[in-house]
Design an enzyme around this catalytic site. Structure first.
Site, PDB file in Angstrom:
ATOM      1  N   PHE A  36      22.352  13.968 -40.837  1.00  0.00           N
ATOM      2  CA  PHE A  36      22.595  15.257 -41.496  1.00  0.00           C
ATOM      3  C   PHE A  36      21.601  16.313 -41.036  1.00  0.00           C
ATOM      4  O   PHE A  36      21.982  17.449 -40.723  1.00  0.00           O
ATOM      5  CB  PHE A  36      22.510  15.065 -43.016  1.00  0.00           C
ATOM      6  CG  PHE A  36      22.558  16.331 -43.814  1.00  0.00           C
ATOM      7  CD1 PHE A  36      23.769  16.859 -44.223  1.00  0.00           C
ATOM      8  CD2 PHE A  36      21.384  16.995 -44.182  1.00  0.00           C
ATOM      9  CE1 PHE A  36      23.818  18.039 -44.978  1.00  0.00           C
ATOM     10  CE2 PHE A  36      21.419  18.163 -44.925  1.00  0.00           C
ATOM     11  CZ  PHE A  36      22.640  18.680 -45.318  1.00  0.00           C
ATOM     12  N   ASP A  37      20.318  15.962 -41.000  1.00  0.00           N
ATOM     13  CA  ASP A  37      19.282  16.917 -40.593  1.00  0.00           C
ATOM     14  C   ASP A  37      19.541  17.467 -39.198  1.00  0.00           C
ATOM     15  O   ASP A  37      19.496  18.680 -38.953  1.00  0.00           O
ATOM     16  CB  ASP A  37      17.903  16.248 -40.603  1.00  0.00           C
ATOM     17  CG  ASP A  37      17.472  15.781 -41.974  1.00  0.00           C
ATOM     18  OD1 ASP A  37      18.255  15.068 -42.636  1.00  0.00           O
ATOM     19  OD2 ASP A  37      16.355  16.119 -42.383  1.00  0.00           O
ATOM     20  N   THR A  38      19.786  16.542 -38.264  1.00  0.00           N
ATOM     21  CA  THR A  38      20.000  16.949 -36.876  1.00  0.00           C
ATOM     22  C   THR A  38      21.216  17.850 -36.763  1.00  0.00           C
ATOM     23  O   THR A  38      21.174  18.894 -36.096  1.00  0.00           O
ATOM     24  CB  THR A  38      20.187  15.706 -35.985  1.00  0.00           C
ATOM     25  OG1 THR A  38      19.012  14.887 -36.062  1.00  0.00           O
ATOM     26  CG2 THR A  38      20.431  16.109 -34.537  1.00  0.00           C
ATOM     27  N   TYR A  83      13.783  20.269 -49.247  1.00  0.00           N
ATOM     28  CA  TYR A  83      13.764  18.856 -49.616  1.00  0.00           C
ATOM     29  C   TYR A  83      12.555  18.198 -48.982  1.00  0.00           C
ATOM     30  O   TYR A  83      12.039  18.645 -47.967  1.00  0.00           O
ATOM     31  CB  TYR A  83      15.068  18.155 -49.222  1.00  0.00           C
ATOM     32  CG  TYR A  83      15.064  17.427 -47.902  1.00  0.00           C
ATOM     33  CD1 TYR A  83      14.617  16.099 -47.819  1.00  0.00           C
ATOM     34  CD2 TYR A  83      15.512  18.048 -46.741  1.00  0.00           C
ATOM     35  CE1 TYR A  83      14.615  15.430 -46.606  1.00  0.00           C
ATOM     36  CE2 TYR A  83      15.521  17.388 -45.544  1.00  0.00           C
ATOM     37  CZ  TYR A  83      15.075  16.070 -45.467  1.00  0.00           C
ATOM     38  OH  TYR A  83      15.061  15.410 -44.268  1.00  0.00           O
ATOM     39  N   ARG A 139      21.542  10.209 -47.734  1.00  0.00           N
ATOM     40  CA  ARG A 139      20.662  11.355 -47.944  1.00  0.00           C
ATOM     41  C   ARG A 139      21.397  12.661 -47.691  1.00  0.00           C
ATOM     42  O   ARG A 139      21.262  13.626 -48.450  1.00  0.00           O
ATOM     43  CB  ARG A 139      19.437  11.258 -47.016  1.00  0.00           C
ATOM     44  CG  ARG A 139      18.453  12.402 -47.195  1.00  0.00           C
ATOM     45  CD  ARG A 139      17.231  12.240 -46.315  1.00  0.00           C
ATOM     46  NE  ARG A 139      17.519  12.446 -44.904  1.00  0.00           N
ATOM     47  CZ  ARG A 139      16.583  12.399 -43.950  1.00  0.00           C
ATOM     48  NH1 ARG A 139      15.335  12.122 -44.264  1.00  0.00           N
ATOM     49  NH2 ARG A 139      16.909  12.595 -42.685  1.00  0.00           N
TER      50      ARG A 139
END
Length: 405
Positions: free
Chosen positions: A188-190, A96, A78
């Protein structure tokens, strides 16, 4: 931000083997954008490594629906998909969301409006803040809350929900931060949020209505292991990343080295703890003359806990004013009960081993137990008691501001 009057938004839907959900949910999203969303918006289907008919279905959707495109990324991940699509997008605001549309679409405007108005740099949906309404399994709830508490305890984060699949970022901010993000998967988000926070960027949080997807195929054990490795890597390296140019680019104040800030906070907490321990011991001795040991312990702990929370609120965590003071004290009392259970059990064990222990022995045992409880108390203070969400800018105010620009 481009001064186009109506900044364009691109919403990326990362997918891998989602042939059943992709068609109906992209149509639903596109219909919402066409009928209920005030800004011109494009949907990008980011197929990362699908082995079923997902890419073919996405290609048909892109042909059938105006404002829908598809990008094929051969490798799964992702984070890899978002980084590639966002890096090549010409939109002003990049967002997103998960293909299952677990988040109610009515939260999309509050998510992107602060970025359109220039009020914030990054926006995230949160399932863990007041105002959120969440339907999901207890196991997933426990893992999510535990993960975010771990982030607060280890990296000193302030955002409340790192992994909610509903985020947005200004394109100019993404251009600065994306080259610094290493992870290509779920972490990735973190990583993006930690870097944004360390750069002093403004993170806007939107409480969301969320219904968990029962068909989720996230490998929890592998994801947890990868997240733990990611946390360890960030803890080692984030202080050496070139975030100062990002701060200067957006006129943000410098952020103190988190290790130095944490050390100073621990020192202040320790000083308050020493004062509280002395006050507790003196109060216990005073009360012990008129009541049983357990009762004296409970009253002494309760009184000193209220004072300890008040002092830590002002001195250790720098919280001023009366806002949320009641909530802080209530949460502080929860930590008090944890401390009380430790000291009470220690006292019970002492009286089990020795029928009539000397008062000095009682005080020594309780003092040691109280010091042990202090470690637990600091962790909870750091990650929960004083973890207040920033007030959200009302959507109407944001929209008026954007129109005036």
């Amino acid at each position: 931000m481009q001064n186009s009057g109506h900044p364009r938004v691109e919403i990326v839907v990362p997918v891998r083997n989602e042939e059943y959900d992709l068609g109906p949910n992209v149509r639903r999203l596109r219909d919402f954008l066409d009928t209920a969303f005030p800004f011109p918006a494009e949907v990008c289907i980011a197929d990362n490594g699908s082995t079923d008919a997902t890419f073919e279905i996405g290609t048909l959707l892109a042909t059938e629906l105006a404002g829908v495109r598809i990008v094929r990324i051969e490798q799964p991940g992702r984070g890899r998909a978002l980084k590639q699509v966002w890096s090549g997008s010409s939109a002003d605001v990049l967002a997103y969301m998960d293909v299952d549309l677990s988040t109610n679409l009515n939260a999309l405007l509050p998510l992107v409006a602060p970025l359109v108005a220039g009020h914030s740099d990054v926006a995230i949906g949160t399932r863990l803040a007041r105002g959120s309404r969440v339907v999901r399994r207890p196991k997933r709830e426990l893992i999510s809350r535990g993960y975010n508490l771990l982030l607060k305890a280890t990296l000193g984060t302030r955002f409340s929900d790192a992994q909610c699949g509903f985020k947005a970022i200004r394109a100019d901010v993404a251009a600065e931060l994306l080259p610094l993000v290493e992870d290509t998967s779920w972490f990735f988000d973190t990583e993006l949020l930690v870097l944004a926070e360390r750069a002093g960027l403004r993170i806007h949080e939107v409480p969301v209505d969320w219904v968990d997807d029962l068909d989720s195929r996230v490998a929890i054990a592998q994801t947890v292991a990868d997240d733990l490795r990611g946390i360890a890597r960030l803890h080692r390296t984030v202080g050496r990343l070139p975030l100062e140019p990002v701060r200067r680019s957006f006129g943000r104040p410098a952020v103190a080295d988190p290790r130095t800030a944490l050390a100073a906070r621990v020192l202040r907490f320790a000083c308050v703890g020493v004062l509280s321990t002395i006050a507790y011991a003196l109060l216990y001795l005073l009360l012990r003359n008129t009541m049983p040991a357990q009762a004296a312990n409970l009253v002494a702990l309760l009184v000193t806990a209220v004072g300890n929370t008040a002092l830590n609120r002002r001195i250790t965590f720098g919280v001023r004013g009366i806002e949320n003071r009641g909530r802080h004290q209530l949460r502080g009392l929860v930590t008090f009960f944890i401390g009380w259970s430790l000291t009470a059990s220690s006292l019970w064990l002492l009286h089990t081993a020795v029928a009539v222990p000397a008062t000095a022995v009682e005080v020594t045992v309780l003092t040691v137990a109280n010091l042990a409880a202090t470690v637990v108390r600091f962790t909870l203070f750091q990650s929960w008691v004083f973890d207040d969400e920033a007030p959200a800018l009302p959507t109407l105010e944001i929209l008026e501001h954007s129109r005036s620009n």
